[in-house]
Structure formats: structure tokens, C-alpha cells
Write a protein that holds these residues in place. Structure first.
Motif, PDB file in Angstrom:
ATOM      1  N   GLN A 132       0.854  -1.183   0.000  1.00 10.84           N
ATOM      2  CA  GLN A 132       0.000   0.000   0.000  1.00 10.84           C
ATOM      3  C   GLN A 132       0.886   1.228   0.000  1.00 10.84           C
ATOM      4  O   GLN A 132       1.668   1.440   0.917  1.00 10.84           O
TER       5      GLN A 132
ATOM      6  N   THR B  35      -2.808   0.922  -4.231  1.00  5.79           N
ATOM      7  CA  THR B  35      -2.448  -0.467  -3.973  1.00  5.79           C
ATOM      8  C   THR B  35      -1.561  -0.935  -5.117  1.00  5.79           C
ATOM      9  O   THR B  35      -1.952  -0.875  -6.278  1.00  5.79           O
TER      10      THR B  35
ATOM     11  N   ASN C 217      -8.201  -6.526   2.574  1.00  8.26           N
ATOM     12  CA  ASN C 217      -9.007  -5.352   2.275  1.00  8.26           C
ATOM     13  C   ASN C 217     -10.416  -5.590   2.790  1.00  8.26           C
ATOM     14  O   ASN C 217     -11.024  -6.626   2.491  1.00  8.26           O
TER      15      ASN C 217
ATOM     16  N   SER D 258      -2.268  -9.929   2.389  1.00  4.74           N
ATOM     17  CA  SER D 258      -2.925  -8.643   2.154  1.00  4.74           C
ATOM     18  C   SER D 258      -4.392  -8.782   2.523  1.00  4.74           C
ATOM     19  O   SER D 258      -5.007  -9.831   2.301  1.00  4.74           O
TER      20      SER D 258
ATOM     21  N   SER E 186      -7.335  -1.476   4.886  1.00 10.98           N
ATOM     22  CA  SER E 186      -6.442  -2.363   4.138  1.00 10.98           C
ATOM     23  C   SER E 186      -5.138  -2.555   4.889  1.00 10.98           C
ATOM     24  O   SER E 186      -4.660  -1.665   5.595  1.00 10.98           O
TER      25      SER E 186
ATOM     26  N   ARG F 108      -2.867   6.559   7.427  1.00 14.85           N
ATOM     27  CA  ARG F 108      -1.917   5.647   6.800  1.00 14.85           C
ATOM     28  C   ARG F 108      -0.738   5.452   7.741  1.00 14.85           C
ATOM     29  O   ARG F 108      -0.101   6.430   8.146  1.00 14.85           O
TER      30      ARG F 108
END
Length: 939
Positions: free
Chosen positions: A114, A119, A668, A666, A657, A602
Motif C-alpha cells: 500500500q 495499492t 481489504n 494482504s 487495508s 496511513r
């Protein structure tokens, strides 16, 4: 003199460029780690954009800048930041691994990361066979699917696919993915691409699109590649075509062509003028679901002839041009059977034998002109021409719920439509000396025009009318519609602190449209004489929308947090005038406050959480407003409603995510909520006896009239979770998908409100190989359990289940021998007698590669080995439940020859001026493929 405790470190930026030391081409997607030289300092990361550039916000200290990229040696510098912007210069990357006779030594690759709002998938982590396309590659990546030509990423439809940040054949996502070989792909980036204006200011204006950017490998930016093929088989089945691309630094030319009669289609909704009228069940009027039909491929048997050309180049240091032309001609034949259940009140059965020919020309163009470092123009015109001819033979029968017949019709209908659509967008952007202060003007134009003619001959029987047991309709109709939309807006941004920025915006849009329909009856029995105007089926209608919108937004960004908060005030004036056969006017004004909010977090480790809320309005189309009856199916009439109001939509999206280099998986998780006030939905009146409507239209018992109305209470809630993990021990990629969807659709049946509630539980798993380039296989399962509840007839509540189990393998062995097979089982349960199905479609091929570098291949393919191919679909609307079966392609065998072209070379050395950014990034922005930190207007 600053007082202790009140000293704040001044922010600045480190910028730089990363290029290949041999080819001198930009290195896209390289990792940039910036670390303070103090002990125990942790690095912060960014990636380079499509021009090899990067920018990262720091404080005025000393840093170590390290560049890393797969198959290259690391490069690093120590940079002391003294001013607002510190240029770290150019980083030259040297290849660390030499290629010897095509043997590659590649270490472990992180499959997914990310990077801000983007992505990023590393193509090297997903093994495909040498002949794979980019479409084959991306279907191995978590959360990305391709179904019937529709590309979906993380639960949202992908509207655009870019190549190194540039358009490729307009907005046709599937066409781009099919045209590029997987071997040239370095990375796949998935993000919400903002409009050019929003990307510049950094404020999301809500017009973004889910986008995939294909980042090509540095050593594949010069050369020629593609393939051509031709095949012929039993029952006169054929296919031929190919694609060839010529890449030479900034100049890129791609040519594609295709002709076949085996249902291989590559068109978008722009190619389908008039096609929606051929769908089973006839026109549905009002809100309708024609848009659903335009997504993906047509049903039935289709022959396709198409040609396309894409061009991209840079001229000097200031002009960047991309453009494409695409021609498509399709001939479709289909036979459909349709059952519609109007919630127990009555049943409608139909057989529909139709044929159509559709011709389309599409031109797309984009010019970016960097006037200087502070000023830029972007010019984006688009033009399409369309022609459609169609014919339908239809038989319809209406019964009561107990099976008592009410009426029937036999219809012979044909139509011709011609139209064009032109759109243009002109954007001027100016960045002031003060960082974050910007001004931009946008002017857009849209012109569309459509003319058509139709023939209708139908024989109708009314079993309950003893006086008039039947009639015959013999008519010709002529339609024309056109619209001109002019709009403009300006946006001004002003920084108010090191973390805050304001935006002021104002826009004006004026839309003028008119639509005319004239219907003439045949006045003679022995010959054609269409001279009598049918005033009940004719209409002339003008419509004008004027929208003023002004707003204020605040943007905040600090450390890992960013937020946008804004409020727009919108006033819309609607003026509609019916000119014939009677005069009528509608003059309305709508005032709305439209709030928006976005909060993003983030972490440096790759975790991201985003909440997005936006309100908007949706205007009814002129066809929905025009009060004229469409009698193309005399048992199921449709009409518009000039009293429609605009919809008011509220959308809430939340996304969480997890992805990163330090995680072996991963994840999401997404939630989408939509609530609509004044939703435009269908109101259906079913005549219980012979009825004359206020308009003068006569409905026989059992006949229907459907028109759009405004109703509150429309909801759509959807959740989706995707989980992906490579299992290195068994060399597999495992992707899991789980979702839930709730749709509450209001409607009216005979003035009684009905709420159709549909609950869908979905589960899917995909296992894809990571064994080698010579053995590629995929196995998947997807299942949907649907629960339908409605308020009018609870006894008709229904549960049904659909599932799909698929497997595909492509094995290259020995001296170029190839075996390939794909098998798919479709199961439908709970649809009702005659519609519950369980069938398997199995295709297989054997082939042999030959010529130098195995460039040639001869292959024998057998389609539908088990002779079980089938097509069924269920549609649940607010007024009926519909089951449709369609004609499908039956078993055939075909022998095909394919030649693959691969010729890649190195780029000549360029001077420094050629390596500079040939666009607009005077403030260190990230134009092109990704959103970056928000463009020159960011702070």
C-alpha cells in the motif's frame, strides 16, 4: 526570538529523479527510503512516479536517501535540507543481475504493498505462461476480477486502465488488458484517480474513477511486440486478428484488429447505441435497467469486426499527446425466453427472436501543454459516431396468477438509429510562488444528437373483451433528440498553515435538450399509407437545467492523518415545456446543501483506513421526463413523467487495508452505503379491466403501463472482504472473498407501494499457480445465496442459490507442446420449474510451438465438449421478478495459427533536458498514474 516550548521545525521537501544507468529511462515504482542520520531513526517511504520522480515532506535536517528496486543495485546519498525544497539530484541505478540465455535470478518479491492511496502489485510475484496477457496476470492478484469484459478491483468497477500513466484506447479497460502481454508489466497500480483539476488542488471533487495503471518494465520501453492469429473450424466458425505495438522512448503506437463469429467481443457501452431495446422483456421505461445490459458482452451469437489505433508521444519539453481511434461492427442474433412474475398479480411469458447490427467509431484525444513551470493547459476532446439497425419477432402472453389467459401479442418490430456524441474538457492550471496557492479554470462541453425511425406491426388478442377481442397495430415512428451542455468552474486554494489549506470553488452548468417523436398509423389495408398522426403516441418536448454551485472546503494533513471537510450550496432550476400535441410547462427550483467528508489514516507499515462521505444530486434524463408513450410492446407500455424531481444521494464508503513488505498477506475490508431521497423508480399500472387513462390511452385487461416516479426509501448496503496470501511451500496464491449485499428497492404497483428487499451472501476462493512459466493453472469457486422479500405478496418471497466452479490449466512441455483446458460448472437452485439448471462448459486445446524462439503455434481447440452450454439469468426489480434464458454458442472445433512478435532493445542515451519532466510538476507534484501527495497544490 523564539521562546522555549514554542519552536516548531519547519517543513520542507526532498525531491529527486531515479533513472536506469544504461537506458537513461525513468525507473517507475522504485522504493525511496528517507532516514534521519540520528541514531534509531526510522525510515519513511515513497515510490517514484511514471517519470521516475519522487517528493517527500521532511523537516530541515540531514537525511540518508536510499533507492531500492528489484534487480538493481541500491543507490544512496546523504542530503542536508536547508530550504523549502532540496533537490537530491539524479540517482543512477545499475542492474544487479545479468541475464544469461534468458535465465533470471530473482529473489523473493513482495506481492502487494500500500503506497498512500495506491495499492501496488509486483508482477514478478505472479507467474504466468509466456503467452499470457495482462488480463491473465491481474486475475491472479487479490481483489481483482474480470467477468464478461467488466474489470472489478476491490469491489468497484474499473473505469480506466492507463499504461505508464497515459490513456490507452480511451476508457475501454478490457481492451487495454487484452492488448498488452503480461511479460512487459512491472507493476500494477490500483487507485481512485482524481479529475485533472482535483489532482492539481489535492481536494477530492467526487468525480474520481477506479483506475488501474500498468507500469511497464524499464527494459521493455523500446521495441516491437504483439501477436497475430487466424483460425477456422466446424460450422464455418472463424477468428482472425492481432495486436502490434511499437514502443520507442516517448513515442508509442499500438494497432489492434479482430474479426470472428465466436462471440469474442471487445466493446464498451459507447458502442451499443440502440442495443438496449433488444433485451428480453421489452423496454422497462422510467428508471429501467438498460444500463445493466450495457455492461459486459451481449447475449446470443455475435460476430465482431473491429480495428483500433493508439498513439502517444511527447513533442519537445512542453507538449504531451495521446490519442486513439477505434472502429467496431457487431452483428448479433439472439433467441430469448422470458418469464416475469408481477408479485402474484399476473404472469407474463415471452419469446423474442432478435437481430441487430451496430457500427461505432470512437476518437479520443488528450493534449497536455506545459506553458511554463507555473502554468498548464489540458485539452481532452472525445467524439463517437454510432449506427444501429435491429429487428425483433416477439410473442407475449399474459396470464392471471391462477393461469387464466388475459391477452397475447405477436410483434414484428424494426428500428434504425444514428447518433453522435461529442465531449470536450479544457483545463487551465496556475501555481503561485507560494506553495499550496493555486488557481484553476475548467470549461467543458457536451453535445449529443440521435435520430431514429421504427416500424411496428402487431396482432393483439384480448381474451376478456368480448366486444373487441383483438386489434392490429401498423405504425411508423420517427424520433430525434439532441442535447447541449455547457459548464465551467473555477477553484482557488490557499494555505493557511503548515498543515491546513482552504479551497473556494464555484461552477455554472447549463443543459438544453429537446426530444421529438412522431407516430403515424397506416390508414389503408391493401397498401402502406402512414399519413395519420397518432397524437397519443407523439410528443415534442424541450428541457433546460441550470445549476449554480459554490462551496468551501478545508484540508488538513499531518503525519499519518489527512482529512477533507467541505460544504457546497447548489441551486438547480428545471424548466420543461411540452410543445405538442398539447401545451404544458414545468418550472421547478431545487436548493440543496451538499456536505462531504474524507478522513484517511496511513501507517508507515502499510495499514490504511479511509472514510469517505459525499452527497450529490442526479437529474432525470429527457427520456424519463418526456410524457410520450412507447408501445413497442402493446401489452407493456412505457412513458415518461414531466413532474420528476432530482434524486438526492448520500454515499458513505469505508475501507481498511493491510499490505506491506513485512506482511505475508494482504487484507481489504470495505463498506459501501447509498441512500437516495426522491429515488427515480418505476410505477406500474396493471389494468384489472378495460381502462381509459387520463391521457386517452386505452389499456386492455392485463395490459401494463410503466412510468418513472419519485419515491423515498431506496437503500443499498454492501460489504466486501478480500484476503490474499502466497503459499510458497506449495507455490500457490490463495485469494478469499466474502461479501454481503442488501438492496431495498421501492416501487409502485397499481398505486400500492412495494418494497423489494434483496439480501445476497457471497463467498469465493481462487487458487492460482506460482509454479513456473510453463505450468499455469487456476481453480476457483464463487457462490451467492439470495434472499428476496417484498411487502406486497409475502407468499412470493423467494430464496435462490447460484454457484460457479471453474478450473483452468495451460501446460507447456517437451519441445514446445501445449495442452490447455478450462472447465466451468454453473448451478442455479430455487429459480423455479424450468429455470433450475446445472450445466458444465468444458473447452480444451492441444498445440505445438515452433519457429525461432517458439514464435509460432498451431492449436486445435474444441469448444463445449459436453454440449451443455447454457445461459440463464434472474433479475429482481421493484415491480417484478424476471427469469431469462438466451441463445448460446454450441459445440465447435477450430484450428488456429498464432505468431508472436517479441523484439525489445535498449534506449539510446538521452541528454539531461530530455530526461527532465516533460509535463507540469513545477512544485514537485505527482501527475500521471497515481495521486501522489496531491499534485502541485499540496502542502
Amino acid at each position: 526570538m523564539a521562546l522555549p516550548g514554542f519552536v516548531q521545525a519547519q517543513t520542507a521537501q526532498i525531491i529527486g529523479t531515479v533513472i536506469d544507468s544504461t537506458s537513461k529511462s525513468p525507473v517507475v515504482g522504485a522504493y525511496v527510503a528517507v532516514t534521519k542520520t540520528t541514531p534509531d531513526a526510522k525510515p519513511e517511504y515513497v515510490t517514484t512516479d511514471v517519470n521516475g520522480k519522487f517528493a517527500i515532506t521532511v523537516t530541515q535536517e540531514t537525511y540518508r536517501v536510499k533507492i531500492s528496486y528489484l534487480s538493481y543495485k541500491d543507490s544512496q546519498k546523504t542530503v542536508h535540507v536547508a530550504g523549502n525544497v532540496q533537490d537530491a539530484g539524479t540517482f543512477l541505478l545499475t542492474e544487479a543481475v545479468a541475464n544469461l540465455n534468458e535465465v533470471k535470478v530473482i529473489g523473493a518479491v513482495t506481492p502487494m504493498e500500500q503506497k498512500g492511496d495506491t495499492t501496488q502489485f509486483n508482477a514478478a510475484a505472479f507467474k504466468t505462461n509466456p503467452d499470457a496477457t495482462t488480463e491473465d496476470l491481474i486475475q491472479k492478484m487479490p481483489g481483482i476480477t474480470v467477468t464478461n469484459g467488466t474489470v472489478t478491483a476491490h469491489g468497484e468497477t474499473v473505469n480506466r486502465v492507463l499504461v505508464d500513466g497515459k490513456p490507452f484506447f480511451g476508457d475501454d479497460a478490457a481492451l487495454t488488458l487484452k492488448s498488452l502481454p503480461a511479460e512487459i508489466v512491472d507493476k500494477i497500480e490500483v487507485f481512485d484517480k482524481l479529475s485533472d483539476q482535483a489532482q492539481f488542488t489535492g481536494f477530492d471533487d467526487g468525480s474520481g474513477q477506479k483506475t488501474i495503471n500498468i507500469v511497464t518494465k524499464s527494459n521493455r520501453k523500446v521495441g516491437q511486440f504483439g501477436k497475430v492469429f487466424a483460425g477456422y473450424g466446424l460450422d464455418d466458425r472463424y477468428q482472425a486478428g492481432g495486436n502490434v505495438s511499437f514502443f520507442d522512448k516517448n513515442q508509442r503506437i499500438s494497432i489492434i484488429g479482430l474479426t470472428n463469429n465466436i462471440n469474442q467481443q471487445n466493446f464498451s457501452s459507447q458502442d451499443l447505441l440502440g442495443v438496449s431495446g433488444n433485451s428480453g422483456g421489452g423496454n422497462r421505461g422510467g428508471g429501467g435497467s438498460a444500463g445493466n445490459f450495457l455492461v459486459g458482452q451481449q447475449s446470443g451469437l455475435t460476430g465482431t469486426n473491429s480495428f483500433g489505433l493508439n498513439y502517444a508521444n511527447k513533442f519537445g519539453e512542453k507538449v504531451d499527446v495521446t490519442g486513439s481511434y477505434f472502429f467496431n461492427r457487431t452483428s448479433n442474433n439472439n433467441f430469448q425466453t422470458t418469464n416475469e412474475d408481477y408479485y402474484g398479480k399476473q404472469l407474463y411469458k415471452e419469446t423474442n427472436n432478435s437481430g441487430s447490427t451496430n457500427i461505432n467509431h470512437r476518437l479520443n484525444f488528450r493534449v497536455e501543454y506545459a506553458i511554463d513551470k507555473k502554468n498548464m493547459l489540458i485539452f481532452t476532446p472525445r467524439l463517437s459516431f454510432q449506427n444501429n439497425q435491429s429487428g425483433t419477432l416477439k410473442n407475449g402472453l399474459t396470464n392471471l396468477g391462477d393461469g387464466t389467459p388475459l391477452n397475447s401479442t405477436d410483434i414484428d418490430r424494426s428500428s434504425k438509429n444514428n447518433g453522435y456524441n461529442f465531449t470536450n474538457d479544457l483545463l487551465f492550471r496556475h501555481a503561485f510562488e507560494k506553495k499550496g496557492r493555486t488557481l484553476s479554470f475548467n470549461f467543458n462541453t457536451q453535445i449529443n444528437d440521435k435520430d431514429g425511425s421504427g416500424k411496428l406491426y402487431s396482432k393483439n388478442l384480448y381474451f376478456s373483451n368480448l366486444e373487441v377481442p383483438g386489434d392490429t397495430i401498423d405504425q411508423r415512428s420517427y424520433t430525434s433528440s439532441n442535447a447541449v451542455v455547457l459548464g465551467g468552474n473555477f477553484v482557488y486554494t490557499e494555505p493557511i498553515s503548515s498543515t491546513g489549506q482552504l479551497q473556494f470553488n464555484y461552477g455554472l452548468t447549463v443543459s438544453n435538450s429537446n426530444s421529438d417523436k412522431e407516430t403515424y398509423n397506416n390508414t389503408r389495408i391493401d397498401e402502406e399509407a402512414y399519413t395519420q398522426l397518432d397524437t397519443l403516441l407523439s410528443n415534442s418536448f424541450d428541457n433546460r437545467y441550470t445549476t449554480n454551485r459554490a462551496g468551501l472546503s478545508y484540508r488538513y494533513r499531518k503525519n499519518n492523518w489527512s482529512a477533507n471537510l467541505g460544504m457546497d450550496f447548489q441551486n438547480t432550476g428545471l424548466y420543461s415545456e411540452q410543445l405538442s400535441p398539447v401545451m404544458g410547462k414545468v418550472d421547478q427550483s431545487f436548493t440543496n446543501f451538499l456536505p462531504n467528508l474524507m478522513v484517511t489514516y496511513r501507517s508507515k507499515e502499510g495499514t490504511q483506513f479511509r472514510t469517505f462521505f459525499r452527497s450529490s444530486t442526479n437529474q432525470p434524463s429527457i427520456s424519463q421526463l418526456q410524457n410520450v408513450v412507447d408501445n413497442s410492446n402493446p401489452l407493456s407500455l412505457t412513458a415518461g413523467n414531466p413532474d420528476l424531481k432530482q434524486e438526492y444521494r448520500s454515499n458513505l464508503n469505508m475501507r481498511y487495508s493491510i499490505a506491506g513488505a513485512n506482511r505475508p498477506f494482504s487484507l481489504n475490508a470495505m463498506i459501501f452505503l447509498t441512500q437516495i431521497n426522491n429515488a427515480i423508480v418505476n410505477s406500474t399500472f396493471i389494468a384489472q379491466e378495460l381502462t381509459t387513462l387520463p391521457s386517452g390511452i386505452v389499456l386492455e385487461k392485463g395490459a401494463k403501463l410503466t412510468a418513472p416516479i419519485n419515491v423515498d426509501g431506496s437503500w443499498n448496503a454492501r460489504t466486501l472482504i478480500t484476503y490474499g496470501k502466497p503459499v510458497s511451500k506449495i507455490k500457490l496464491n490463495v485469494n478469499l472473498t466474502s461479501g454481503f449485499n442488501y438492496v431495498r428497492s421501492p416501487g409502485m404497483i397499481n398505486n400500492i407501494a412495494n418494497f423489494s428487499n434483496t439480501y445476497t451472501y457471497s463467498q469465493g476462493v481462487v487458487l492460482s499457480s506460482n509454479v513456473s512459466e510453463n505450468l499455469d493453472f487456476t481453480a476457483s469457486y464463487s457462490g451467492n445465496y439470495n434472499v428476496v422479500r417484498n411487502s406486497i405478496q409475502p407468499n412470493l418471497n423467494n430464496n435462490y442459490y447460484t454457484s460457479s466452479i471453474s478450473a483452468r490449466v495451460n501446460w507447456i512441455f517437451g519441445k514446445g507442446f501445449v495442452v490447455a483446458s478450462d472447465i466451468n460448472n454453473q448451478s442455479y437452485r430455487g429459480l423455479g420449474a424450468g429455470f433450475n439448471q446445472n450445466f458444465t462448459l468444458w473447452n480444451a486445446s492441444v498445440g505445438k510451438k515452433f519457429l525461432k524462439n517458439n514464435a509460432g503455434e498451431l492449436k486445435l481447440t474444441v469448444f463445449d465438449i459436453l454440449k451443455q452450454n447454457n445461459s440463464i439469468a434472474r433479475n429482481v426489480t421493484e415491480t417484478y421478478v424476471q427469469d431469462v434464458t438466451s441463445r448460446v454458442l454450441t459445440q465447435y472445433a477450430m484450428l488456429t495459427f498464432t505468431y508472436t512478435l517479441r523484439n525489445f532493445g535498449k534506449m539510446p542515451t538521452r541528454n539531461n533536458s530530455e530526461r527532465r519532466r516533460e509535463g507540469f510538476d513545477g512544485q514537485g507534484g505527482f501527475p500521471g498514474g497515481g495521486r501522489g501527495p496531491g499534485g502541485p497544490g499540496s502542502f
